[in-house]
Enzyme design. Structure first.
Site, PDB file in Angstrom:
ATOM      1  N   ASP A 108       7.381  26.741 -10.231  1.00 20.50           N
ATOM      2  CA  ASP A 108       7.343  25.424  -9.597  1.00 20.50           C
ATOM      3  C   ASP A 108       6.175  24.667 -10.231  1.00 20.50           C
ATOM      4  O   ASP A 108       5.236  25.276 -10.743  1.00 20.50           O
ATOM      5  CB  ASP A 108       7.138  25.589  -8.089  1.00 20.50           C
ATOM      6  CG  ASP A 108       6.895  24.263  -7.395  1.00 20.50           C
ATOM      7  OD1 ASP A 108       7.702  23.344  -7.594  1.00 20.50           O
ATOM      8  OD2 ASP A 108       5.887  24.152  -6.677  1.00 20.50           O
ATOM      9  N   GLY A 160       0.743  -1.226  -2.042  1.00 22.38           N
ATOM     10  CA  GLY A 160      -0.669  -1.000  -2.245  1.00 22.38           C
ATOM     11  C   GLY A 160      -1.536  -1.632  -1.176  1.00 22.38           C
ATOM     12  O   GLY A 160      -1.114  -1.776  -0.018  1.00 22.38           O
ATOM     13  N   VAL A 189      -4.236  -4.766   0.165  1.00 25.18           N
ATOM     14  CA  VAL A 189      -4.678  -6.156   0.075  1.00 25.18           C
ATOM     15  C   VAL A 189      -5.869  -6.324   1.017  1.00 25.18           C
ATOM     16  O   VAL A 189      -5.800  -5.917   2.186  1.00 25.18           O
ATOM     17  CB  VAL A 189      -3.552  -7.139   0.459  1.00 25.18           C
ATOM     18  CG1 VAL A 189      -4.055  -8.581   0.380  1.00 25.18           C
ATOM     19  CG2 VAL A 189      -2.344  -6.946  -0.445  1.00 25.18           C
TER      20      VAL A 189
END
Length: 736
Positions: free
Chosen positions: A421, A490, A492
């Site tokens: 993995d 994201g 601000v």
């Protein structure tokens, strides 16, 4: 034809041969299509034609064979292991007491009564820890089969009955009684039984760990809009549930309201949360990280992904072949042959060679026949594998390699393919800032400081990695104002009174900020790194590249495995670009990207269909089915409990090089097993003819039953001693 499948647990099995017997007998039952019985997990799966037979008929037939089958009832393996341990301790103590009484100097009066005391100890031991062997032998004979316990029982009874006849002088028999042979034989074989019980107890632990992931409670949303806390099992398809931040999603379904990031690592292996909004599907047992979601149930109960993972683990474990199968298969031939030789020995000496037998041909023939049974008792054969495994496991534990299943050391020695993995196994499982690309007059420190100021209030893994990088550089920053996260895009906020944007390319574009093309940015994107764009006062300041770093010795491990002629493959739920970059860095040519849990297992099965012996190395819940399906599952120690429970071997130190060490240890242990089996068979080939008196007419050499018992004990000691030499094997110490 109405084909159905019943899954049940079986109690009363004493060895692998019991499982083979149940399979064989059930296949003869009309309407049965297929049967799989696993001794290690004490489970069975039967596919049948419901128009011909039914569940009750099948369970009744299993009972008639001599065992108990119950549908979907898991046995308490922990308590059974404690029972086996208790009997083992009892038989060992009995052996120690008996040997002390035999060899410690005592007054003549006490010494005269010693045979009776030894007989009492032997009788109690036979009726206690030895009773399992007799029950198993009875069931085996009843079902026209022969397992190791048949010969064990005959050897125990032969030595016990002979000793009893000797001390009472019955049939004119006299001489040394060797009750200690019966008691020590029970103690030796009990070691193997205890190890078997430990193996059986592992299967249920892995499944219980998986089951605990499912939510017990759910917030049911009523038609009136009220939230009602109910048991998750009472949710039906079409019901709506409310999932708040930090809670596990109780069902598989579709988001109908809200937007949030969801940690799906237990299913996909992806280390980053995934944004979920109206119309997106979610999986039960995944974790809601931020907002509130309203989910409409699409699959519940046995239909959920988690339940399917549980079933996959269970089915994969059903296909496991315990290492004891070889010895028990051999015993089907060995036991009848030895019994036949014992009878032949008696007949020959009593009816043919009676002239050599002296004044008591019956007594002589009986002693010879008993000597054959005792010396051929398969104690050495039975100990050949478990003692080597026990010692090998101890050596592994000394080097932080936990061997969980008896077959693992043999299995890992034969591997020709290793599947890794990626996330948390090949990689550290933690994002770090790997690249800093400032623009214009902005410095690296200034760019990191801006990013850290905005990321300080976020719990997102990427944001936390940026903060850690800034702290490592000992940078300081002021607090931001008006902080908010735009899910999936994201951050601000305001920094020093000016707008600060930190996130993906789409966030900056949405706020009218132009991103300048840059060769370095394109290079980072091609390498599959996560990019974090930064803009301040509506000016593009630069970009950060973050990555889940490959472990420091990954490339060396891959190189060593290739030198051992082992094929190396990497599989991951990550994107093609991320997978390609990680594989290239580790020196792996073959990889699979965007692989789901069920697909991981199918990849393993595909290798196995092409006659490959496959080892799977993983650390996550999503790896559990593949770990169970593989010939040997290797769990990273820092991984989840489920991965560690499902794996056959656990690398406690989380060191990839231990994969190489485990294979080396397995090969050394398998070599000892082969040596032990060779000497066990060689011993019988040489010992049985001597015990039968073949040398007596020519050289006057015979073997009394008591000496045969000592020889049998010596063969067991030699096997154990040879196994213990594994600890001192110089090549093993150098390799580990």
């Amino acid at each position: 034809m109405a084909e159905q499948t019943i899954k049940f647990t079986i109690s009363g099995m004493h060895c692998v041969n019991c499982a083979m017997t149940i399979e064989r007998r059930l296949k003869d039952l009309k309407g049965i299509k297929s049967v799989r019985v696993n001794f290690s997990s004490a489970t069975g799966i039967v596919t049948y034609d419901s128009n011909v037979t039914n569940k009750s008929s099948i369970t009744k037939y299993v009972k008639d064979i001599g065992y108990v089958a119950k549908e979907q009832v898991r046995l308490d393996q922990a308590s059974k292991t404690h029972i086996q341990m208790g009997w083992l301790v009892f038989s060992i103590l009995a052996s120690i007491v008996m040997m002390a009484l035999m060899y410690v100097p005592m007054p003549e009066k006490i010494h005269a009564s010693m045979p009776s005391v030894l007989m009492i100890i032997a009788t109690v031991t036979l009726l206690g820890p030895g009773m399992d062997f007799f029950i198993s032998a009875y069931k085996s004979i009843k079902n026209f089969s022969a397992n190791m316990d048949v010969l064990v029982s005959m050897g125990i009874l032969a030595s016990y009955l002979y000793s009893t006849l000797a001390i009472f002088g019955i049939f004119g028999m006299s001489g040394h009684a060797f009750f200690e042979t019966a008691v020590m034989l029970i103690a030796f074989i009990r070691i193997g039984k205890y190890l078997e019980e430990r193996v059986k107890g592992r299967a249920s632990h892995a499944l219980q760990k998986l089951m605990k992931l499912q939510s017990d409670k759910a917030r049911l949303l009523s038609p009136e809009g009220k939230e009602l806390e109910v048991n998750a099992s009472s949710i039906h398809v079409g019901d709506k549930v409310v999932v708040r931040a930090g809670e596990a999603i109780p069902v598989d379904g579709e988001v109908v309201e809200g937007i949030s990031s969801v940690d799906e690592s237990m299913v996909t292996g992806e280390s980053m949360p995934v944004v979920k909004q109206k119309g997106d599907s979610v999986v039960g047992a995944t974790i809601n990280k931020t907002g509130v979601l309203v989910v409409k149930a699409a699959r519940v109960g046995e239909e959920t992904v988690l339940s399917q993972i549980i079933n996959m683990v269970e089915e994969a474990q059903m296909d496991k072949a315990p290492i004891q199968r070889f010895a028990d298969t051999v015993s089907n031939i060995f036991v009848p042959v030895v019994i036949g030789l014992s009878i032949l020995t008696f007949v020959c000496w009593y009816f043919v060679f009676y002239n050599f037998a002296g004044q008591q041909p019956f007594l002589w023939a009986l002693k010879m026949a008993i000597a054959v049974l005792v010396i051929a008792c398969p104690c050495a054969m039975g100990l050949a594998t478990p003692t080597a495994i026990l010692v090998g496991s101890g050596v592994g534990l000394d080097h932080s390699i936990l061997i969980k299943r008896a077959s693992a050391l043999e299995g890992i020695a034969r591997l020709d393919t290793i599947v890794f993995d990626k996330t948390g196994t090949m990689t550290e499982g933690h994002f770090v800032v790997s690249d800093i690309v400032p623009l214009g007059a902005v410095t690296e420190s200034e760019l990191i400081k801006l990013a850290a100021a905005g990321c300080a209030f976020s719990n997102h893994p990427l944001a936390q990695s940026v903060v850690e990088e800034a702290k490592a550089r000992k940078l300081r920053w002021d607090a931001v104002q008006d902080f908010r996260e735009e899910t999936g895009s994201g951050i601000v906020c305001h920094y020093h009174g000016k707008d600060l944007f930190i996130g993906n390319e789409g966030l900056l574009s949405a706020h009218g900020i132009k991103i300048e093309a840059h060769d370095k940015t394109n290079e980072l994107y091609a390498l599959g790194k996560s990019l974090m764009y930064i803009a301040h006062d509506h000016a593009y300041m630069g970009v950060l590249g973050l990555t889940d770093r490959i472990k420091r010795n990954a490339r060396d491990v891959v190189s060593r495995l290739k030198q051992m002629n082992i094929r190396v493959v990497m599989i991951t739920g990550d994107s093609e670009q991320v997978a390609k970059s990680a594989a290239s860095e580790a020196g792996i040519e073959e990889y699979r990207a965007r692989v789901l849990p069920a697909e991981k297992r199918e990849i393993i099965k595909d290798f196995q269909r092409h006659s490959k012996r496959v080892g799977m190395v993983g650390d996550g819940i999503n790896d559990a089915p593949a770990l169970a399906q593989a010939d040997v599952g290797i769990a990273i120690g820092a991984g989840t409990d489920v991965a560690k429970e499902t794996g056959d071997i656990v690398l406690v130190k989380n060191d990839m090089m231990d994969v190489v060490k485990s294979i080396q240890l397995g090969r050394q242990t398998l070599s000892k097993v082969r040596q032990n089996l060779f000497w066990a068979f060689f011993y019988n080939v040489v010992g049985i003819p001597i015990a039968a008196g073949v040398l007596y007419p020519f050289f006057g050499i015979s073997l009394k039953p008591e000496y045969a018992g000592l020889a049998m004990a010596f063969s067991s000691v030699s096997v154990v001693t040879n196994s213990l030499l594994l600890i001192r094997a110089s090549s093993l110490q150098k390799s580990l």
